[in-house]
Design an enzyme around this catalytic site. Structure first.
Site: not given
Ligand code: FNR
Length: 378
Positions: A119, A143, A169, A251, A275, A306-308
């Protein structure tokens, strides 16, 4: 097998196995505001729950009597071959979780050959993380800074430090409504934890000052400088393209029309993500968004998701719906919280084993043999 054999060794340290037990152990160890920062989501956290519920709406229908004696779990992505169909999602401020932060994660990921996405708001500088990853693949998550020269400087550093792709992102143009963090008044605890890349950036320091004695690190003004730029639009992507030769992935795509725009603007990959439910409360689950995006993209670029993702079966479901690979977030952060580098490594080993065993039990011996026919919608 290694994991099952571990049960016969009395001296083997007992670490949690299930996601729920890792989460519980992390909750017991971390300060409340730190645990809430990781576990929490936007608003009522409906999206955090949506992400999990979406997986339950798809059921696997296993096949029998196919030779599953050896399995191929490799994934081919952007000219590289990775041993497992998962990567580490970018997660900021990891020194909140463990003093070794991203360095511990990089070492564990390197041992497993799992690519790590670092990140922009990492606690450690990207160069130090890259060195810890020891030649293992890593991508850099951007970012987008309001100051283009700072953005360009970060891109140049990432390239020099050996990162092989840029992940932009898109779903964080502003700080989301996070009720746990607001309740805990968490911002003051976080300041200073996500600036490893800023305090080592010559352009940033020249413009804003990085005097270790100054109170910059603890002021709200500083916070405003380190997250995304809310003013950028699709046309601004050309700026990133001009400043890096690396592949670019976007993303946070959830709408098929955005996936089409991403193709028009010539990106190299898409990450379907909300996210981890941390941005828009009530947004579509990432897994539910995946099929329409797969249809819109028509194999022109790889799609990650992604996510979960919590278990091997989740990974196989995402792949069956058209993802090339997946990212995990909270699971490895709980590993980091519980046992540092060893904890992250154990989480990755367990997920790899779970994927391998579940694949075999589905009657499949390679990831490339998985498609929609593996699933039935409940
Ligand atoms: C994130 N995520 C994230 N994403 C990103 O692009 N840059 C970042 O700095 C962060 N930081 C971050 C911190 C924490 C504590 C979490 C939990 C998440 C989102 C992350 O990359 C990923 O999309 C989600 O974590 C995936 O969901 P799961 O696996 O956590 O459910």
């Amino acid at each position: 097998n290694q994991i099952y054999e571990g049960m016969f060794s009395p001296e083997q340290k007992r670490l949690p196995v299930s996601f729920e037990d890792w989460e519980k152990a992390a909750n017991n160890l971390l300060a409340k505001h730190s645990f809430d920062y990781v576990a929490g989501g936007a608003g009522s956290e409906e999206t955090v729950h949506n992400n999990r519920d979406a997986f339950k709406r798809w059921q696997i229908v296993p096949r029998m009597l196919n030779d599953v004696g050896s399995r191929d779990l490799r994934v081919h992505l952007l000219g590289h071959t990775f041993p497992h169909p998962f990567m580490l999602a970018p997660i900021g401020l990891q020194s909140i979780i463990h003093p070794d932060g991203e360095v511990a994660v990089a070492k564990a990921a390197a041992k497993m050959g799992v690519p790590m996405i670092v990140s922009t708001v990492s606690s450690k500088p990207m160069e130090e993380i890259s060195a810890a990853a020891d030649g293992s693949p890593k991508w850099y998550q951007l970012y987008w800074n309001e100051d283009p020269e700072i953005t360009a400087s970060f891109l140049k550093r990432a390239e020099r430090a050996g990162y092989t792709a840029i992940v932009i992102t898109l779903d964080a143009p502003v700080t989301p409504w996070k009720e746990r963090d607001l309740t805990n008044s968490y911002l003051p605890f976080m300041l200073g934890e996500g600036i490893g890349n800023y305090l080592t950036d010559p352009v940033f320091c020249k413009k804003l000052g990085c005097d270790p004695e100054s109170d910059m690190k603890t002021t709200i003004d500083y916070w405003g400088q380190i997250f995304g730029n809310p003013k950028v639009t699709w046309d601004n992507l050309s700026f990133i393209r001009e400043h890096t030769n690396l592949p670019i992935l976007l993303k946070g795509i959830l709408h098929p029309n955005d996936a089409k725009l991403a193709l028009e603007y010539g990106v190299d990959g898409i990450i379907v993500s909300n996210h981890g439910g941390r941005q828009v409360d009530g947004s579509v689950a990432a897994l539910d968004a995946l099929p329409e995006i797969v249809a819109a993209v028509q194999n022109k670029v790889p799609i990650l998701m992604d996510s979960g993702i919590r278990r091997g079966a989740d990974v196989l479901k995402a792949l069956a719906l058209g993802a090339t690979s997946v990212l995990i977030g909270r699971p490895y952060i709980y590993g980091l919280a519980v046992a540092g580098e060893e904890g992250v490594e154990q989480v990755l080993r367990q997920l790899a084993a779970d994927i391998d065993l579940t694949l075999a039990l589905c009657g499949k011996n390679s990831l490339s043999s998985i498609d929609r026919s593996l699933l039935r919608r409940k």
